[in-house]
Design a protein around this motif. Sequence first.
Motif, PDB file in Angstrom:
ATOM      1  N   PHE A  18       0.994  -1.128  -0.077  1.00 33.74           N
ATOM      2  CA  PHE A  18       0.023  -0.026  -0.001  1.00 33.74           C
ATOM      3  C   PHE A  18       0.821   1.188  -0.012  1.00 33.74           C
ATOM      4  CE2 PHE A  18      -2.375   3.398   2.114  1.00 33.74           C
ATOM      5  CZ  PHE A  18      -3.590   3.333   1.363  1.00 33.74           C
ATOM      6  N   ALA A  19       1.876   1.149   0.624  1.00 31.46           N
ATOM      7  CA  ALA A  19       2.838   2.260   0.904  1.00 31.46           C
ATOM      8  C   ALA A  19       3.462   2.660  -0.240  1.00 31.46           C
ATOM      9  CB  ALA A  19       4.036   2.206   2.019  1.00 31.46           C
ATOM     10  N   ILE A  20       3.875   1.447  -1.221  1.00 30.84           N
ATOM     11  CA  ILE A  20       4.576   1.519  -2.498  1.00 30.84           C
ATOM     12  C   ILE A  20       3.409   2.436  -3.433  1.00 30.84           C
ATOM     13  CG2 ILE A  20       5.521   0.425  -4.636  1.00 30.84           C
ATOM     14  CD1 ILE A  20       6.722  -1.606  -2.421  1.00 30.84           C
ATOM     15  N   ALA A  21       2.271   1.872  -3.508  1.00 26.14           N
ATOM     16  CA  ALA A  21       1.218   2.318  -4.248  1.00 26.14           C
ATOM     17  C   ALA A  21       1.190   3.886  -4.132  1.00 26.14           C
ATOM     18  CB  ALA A  21       0.096   1.484  -4.117  1.00 26.14           C
ATOM     19  N   ILE A  22       0.933   4.224  -2.891  1.00 25.21           N
ATOM     20  CA  ILE A  22       0.966   5.801  -2.642  1.00 25.21           C
ATOM     21  C   ILE A  22       2.152   6.399  -2.921  1.00 25.21           C
ATOM     22  CG2 ILE A  22       0.375   7.522  -0.458  1.00 25.21           C
ATOM     23  CD1 ILE A  22      -1.959   5.798  -1.375  1.00 25.21           C
ATOM     24  N   ALA A  23       3.304   6.044  -2.745  1.00 23.69           N
ATOM     25  CA  ALA A  23       4.505   6.604  -3.172  1.00 23.69           C
ATOM     26  C   ALA A  23       4.677   6.828  -4.548  1.00 23.69           C
ATOM     27  CB  ALA A  23       5.750   5.865  -2.638  1.00 23.69           C
ATOM     28  N   PHE A  24       4.298   5.986  -5.277  1.00 16.59           N
ATOM     29  CA  PHE A  24       4.268   6.142  -6.860  1.00 16.59           C
ATOM     30  C   PHE A  24       3.359   7.011  -7.082  1.00 16.59           C
ATOM     31  CE2 PHE A  24       6.414   1.964  -7.305  1.00 16.59           C
ATOM     32  CZ  PHE A  24       7.459   2.070  -7.859  1.00 16.59           C
ATOM     33  N   LEU A  25       1.951   6.988  -6.549  1.00 16.78           N
ATOM     34  CA  LEU A  25       0.921   8.126  -7.062  1.00 16.78           C
ATOM     35  C   LEU A  25       1.191   9.539  -6.732  1.00 16.78           C
ATOM     36  CD1 LEU A  25      -1.929   8.793  -7.766  1.00 16.78           C
ATOM     37  CD2 LEU A  25      -2.612   8.288  -5.618  1.00 16.78           C
ATOM     38  N   ILE A  26       1.882   9.644  -5.595  1.00 16.29           N
ATOM     39  CA  ILE A  26       2.317  11.173  -5.051  1.00 16.29           C
ATOM     40  C   ILE A  26       3.715  11.447  -5.897  1.00 16.29           C
ATOM     41  CG2 ILE A  26       3.304  12.406  -3.075  1.00 16.29           C
ATOM     42  CD1 ILE A  26       0.546  11.683  -2.813  1.00 16.29           C
ATOM     43  N   GLY A  27       4.527  10.601  -6.167  1.00 15.52           N
ATOM     44  CA  GLY A  27       5.704  10.901  -7.009  1.00 15.52           C
ATOM     45  C   GLY A  27       5.283  11.339  -8.292  1.00 15.52           C
ATOM     46  N   ILE A  28       4.314  10.805  -9.129  1.00 21.51           N
ATOM     47  CA  ILE A  28       3.767  11.045 -10.312  1.00 21.51           C
ATOM     48  C   ILE A  28       3.129  12.554 -10.202  1.00 21.51           C
ATOM     49  CG2 ILE A  28       2.065  10.447 -12.137  1.00 21.51           C
ATOM     50  CD1 ILE A  28       2.578   7.717 -11.282  1.00 21.51           C
ATOM     51  N   LEU A  29       2.203  12.738  -9.310  1.00 18.25           N
ATOM     52  CA  LEU A  29       1.581  13.881  -8.949  1.00 18.25           C
ATOM     53  C   LEU A  29       2.721  15.200  -8.848  1.00 18.25           C
ATOM     54  CD1 LEU A  29      -1.401  13.075  -6.773  1.00 18.25           C
ATOM     55  CD2 LEU A  29      -1.563  13.456  -9.300  1.00 18.25           C
ATOM     56  N   ILE A  30       3.655  15.164  -8.076  1.00  9.43           N
ATOM     57  CA  ILE A  30       4.643  15.896  -8.099  1.00  9.43           C
ATOM     58  C   ILE A  30       5.325  16.103  -9.136  1.00  9.43           C
ATOM     59  CG2 ILE A  30       6.792  16.617  -6.794  1.00  9.43           C
ATOM     60  CD1 ILE A  30       5.752  15.201  -4.398  1.00  9.43           C
ATOM     61  N   SER A  31       5.959  15.126 -10.029  1.00  9.75           N
ATOM     62  CA  SER A  31       6.435  15.276 -11.132  1.00  9.75           C
ATOM     63  C   SER A  31       5.517  15.855 -12.179  1.00  9.75           C
ATOM     64  CB  SER A  31       6.983  13.777 -11.744  1.00  9.75           C
ATOM     65  OG  SER A  31       7.803  13.213 -10.960  1.00  9.75           O
ATOM     66  N   LEU A  32       4.381  15.738 -12.323  1.00  5.87           N
ATOM     67  CA  LEU A  32       3.623  16.536 -13.269  1.00  5.87           C
ATOM     68  C   LEU A  32       3.495  17.923 -13.041  1.00  5.87           C
ATOM     69  CD1 LEU A  32       0.194  14.177 -12.991  1.00  5.87           C
ATOM     70  CD2 LEU A  32       1.938  14.473 -15.253  1.00  5.87           C
ATOM     71  N   HIS A  33       3.492  18.190 -11.565  1.00  6.15           N
ATOM     72  CA  HIS A  33       3.740  19.737 -11.368  1.00  6.15           C
ATOM     73  C   HIS A  33       4.869  20.371 -11.724  1.00  6.15           C
ATOM     74  CE1 HIS A  33       3.625  23.330  -8.946  1.00  6.15           C
ATOM     75  NE2 HIS A  33       4.970  22.916  -8.537  1.00  6.15           N
ATOM     76  N   TYR A  34       6.132  19.718 -11.530  1.00  2.00           N
ATOM     77  CA  TYR A  34       7.321  20.066 -12.139  1.00  2.00           C
ATOM     78  C   TYR A  34       7.282  20.056 -13.529  1.00  2.00           C
ATOM     79  CZ  TYR A  34       8.632  21.082  -7.408  1.00  2.00           C
ATOM     80  OH  TYR A  34       8.972  21.432  -5.938  1.00  2.00           O
ATOM     81  N   ASP A 116      15.662  16.477 -13.092  1.00  3.30           N
ATOM     82  CA  ASP A 116      15.246  17.409 -12.481  1.00  3.30           C
ATOM     83  C   ASP A 116      13.860  17.337 -12.025  1.00  3.30           C
ATOM     84  OD1 ASP A 116      17.407  18.633 -12.234  1.00  3.30           O
ATOM     85  OD2 ASP A 116      17.256  20.169 -13.406  1.00  3.30           O
ATOM     86  N   VAL A 117      12.893  17.029 -12.866  1.00  7.56           N
ATOM     87  CA  VAL A 117      11.498  17.034 -12.649  1.00  7.56           C
ATOM     88  C   VAL A 117      10.924  15.903 -11.789  1.00  7.56           C
ATOM     89  CG1 VAL A 117       9.364  16.405 -14.115  1.00  7.56           C
ATOM     90  CG2 VAL A 117      10.670  18.368 -14.747  1.00  7.56           C
ATOM     91  N   LEU A 118      11.972  14.645 -11.923  1.00  6.67           N
ATOM     92  CA  LEU A 118      11.453  13.487 -11.098  1.00  6.67           C
ATOM     93  C   LEU A 118      12.243  13.354  -9.903  1.00  6.67           C
ATOM     94  CD1 LEU A 118      12.376  10.912 -14.022  1.00  6.67           C
ATOM     95  CD2 LEU A 118      10.150  11.764 -13.408  1.00  6.67           C
ATOM     96  N   ALA A 119      13.150  14.094  -9.609  1.00  2.00           N
ATOM     97  CA  ALA A 119      13.919  14.098  -8.198  1.00  2.00           C
ATOM     98  C   ALA A 119      12.859  14.411  -7.172  1.00  2.00           C
ATOM     99  CB  ALA A 119      14.917  15.028  -8.278  1.00  2.00           C
ATOM    100  N   PRO A 120      12.442  15.607  -6.987  1.00  2.00           N
ATOM    101  CA  PRO A 120      11.372  15.942  -5.543  1.00  2.00           C
ATOM    102  C   PRO A 120      10.541  14.830  -5.557  1.00  2.00           C
ATOM    103  CG  PRO A 120      11.426  17.904  -6.998  1.00  2.00           C
ATOM    104  CD  PRO A 120      12.000  16.647  -8.092  1.00  2.00           C
ATOM    105  N   GLY A 121       9.754  14.267  -6.440  1.00  3.97           N
ATOM    106  CA  GLY A 121       8.716  13.107  -6.278  1.00  3.97           C
ATOM    107  C   GLY A 121       9.343  12.158  -5.692  1.00  3.97           C
ATOM    108  N   THR A 122      10.632  11.761  -6.310  1.00  2.41           N
ATOM    109  CA  THR A 122      11.523  10.324  -5.944  1.00  2.41           C
ATOM    110  C   THR A 122      11.664  10.547  -4.345  1.00  2.41           C
ATOM    111  OG1 THR A 122      12.233  10.275  -7.967  1.00  2.41           O
ATOM    112  CG2 THR A 122      13.349   8.875  -6.256  1.00  2.41           C
ATOM    113  N   ALA A 123      12.113  11.572  -3.825  1.00  4.28           N
ATOM    114  CA  ALA A 123      12.532  11.985  -2.569  1.00  4.28           C
ATOM    115  C   ALA A 123      11.416  11.595  -1.783  1.00  4.28           C
ATOM    116  CB  ALA A 123      12.964  13.400  -2.343  1.00  4.28           C
ATOM    117  N   LEU A 124      10.302  12.304  -1.881  1.00  3.37           N
ATOM    118  CA  LEU A 124       8.909  12.224  -1.072  1.00  3.37           C
ATOM    119  C   LEU A 124       8.624  10.820  -1.159  1.00  3.37           C
ATOM    120  CD1 LEU A 124       7.119  13.350   0.882  1.00  3.37           C
ATOM    121  CD2 LEU A 124       5.682  14.276  -1.188  1.00  3.37           C
ATOM    122  N   GLY A 125       8.636  10.274  -2.268  1.00  2.00           N
ATOM    123  CA  GLY A 125       8.127   8.855  -2.632  1.00  2.00           C
ATOM    124  C   GLY A 125       8.884   7.562  -1.666  1.00  2.00           C
ATOM    125  N   TYR A 126      10.222   7.944  -1.590  1.00  2.00           N
ATOM    126  CA  TYR A 126      11.139   7.324  -0.906  1.00  2.00           C
ATOM    127  C   TYR A 126      10.607   7.322   0.689  1.00  2.00           C
ATOM    128  CZ  TYR A 126      15.352   5.154   0.939  1.00  2.00           C
ATOM    129  OH  TYR A 126      16.233   4.533   1.636  1.00  2.00           O
TER     130      TYR A 126
END
Length: 253
Positions: A18-34, A116-126
């Motif tokens: 469940f945590a992995i699924a949420i992590a990927f979802l949040i990571g994608i949303l943040i990446s879309l923002h940047y 660069d776009v992917l980095a913030p979402g990766t950090a929070l997803g981790y």
Amino acid sequence: MYPILFKIGPLSVHAYGFAIAIAFLIGILISLHYAKKEGIKREAILDLSIYIIIAAILGSRFLYVVGEWEQYKENLMEIFMVQRGGLVFLGGLLLAMLVVVWYARRKGIPLLKLLDVLAPGTALGYAITRIGCFFNGCCFGLPTKVPWAMVFPSGSLAGFYFPGKPVHPTQLYAVASMLLVFLIVVVLYRRKKFEGQIFFWWLILYSIYRFLVEFLRYSPIHWLGLTPSQWMVLPMAALAIYGLIFNLKRLKA
């Protein structure tokens, strides 16, 4: 410890999965923002996300299974039970980065801008993923007497290796560290001066965190006093530092 969050009939929802699924979802949303800020199409990020999810899971599972082969050689079907835990982030990171390189070339997107776009979402997803590790009782620390040490139940990996012993909650160290890294790269993004700056800083900060926490985390393998993860992050940090210095010198030239 809550390895199973809840059940829906015969279906068990595992905390780790469940945590992995949420992590990927949040990571994608943040990446879309940047991506919007960088002028990268939304469709490109959504398309890339599918490849990254597959690569990250395959790479991280592969590295874990290789390191724990004795556990799986007699029951090969357990290899596919990812929801129960057993992923090595660095394995997933390396394969996912190869996929990003391939995708950037295929779509004609500047590689460093995409990273660069992917980095913030990766950090929070981790950070979110490590919450799942905590509930699952994996990725645990060594025995310690610090006041905040925790005893994990016998059903967890931590409880199996160190029954009844308080250990470092390295999962929570990871959550706190990566939340801080996420905040740092978000602030840095506002002052970005060149492509790759955010990615390089994320890689350096992650490498520092991982190198230090490995001294407190349980690892069955050590080479010359360091864990495999420590040896892996050293060249990653060196390359990121080189990238920062090279681009800063180019700006001043």
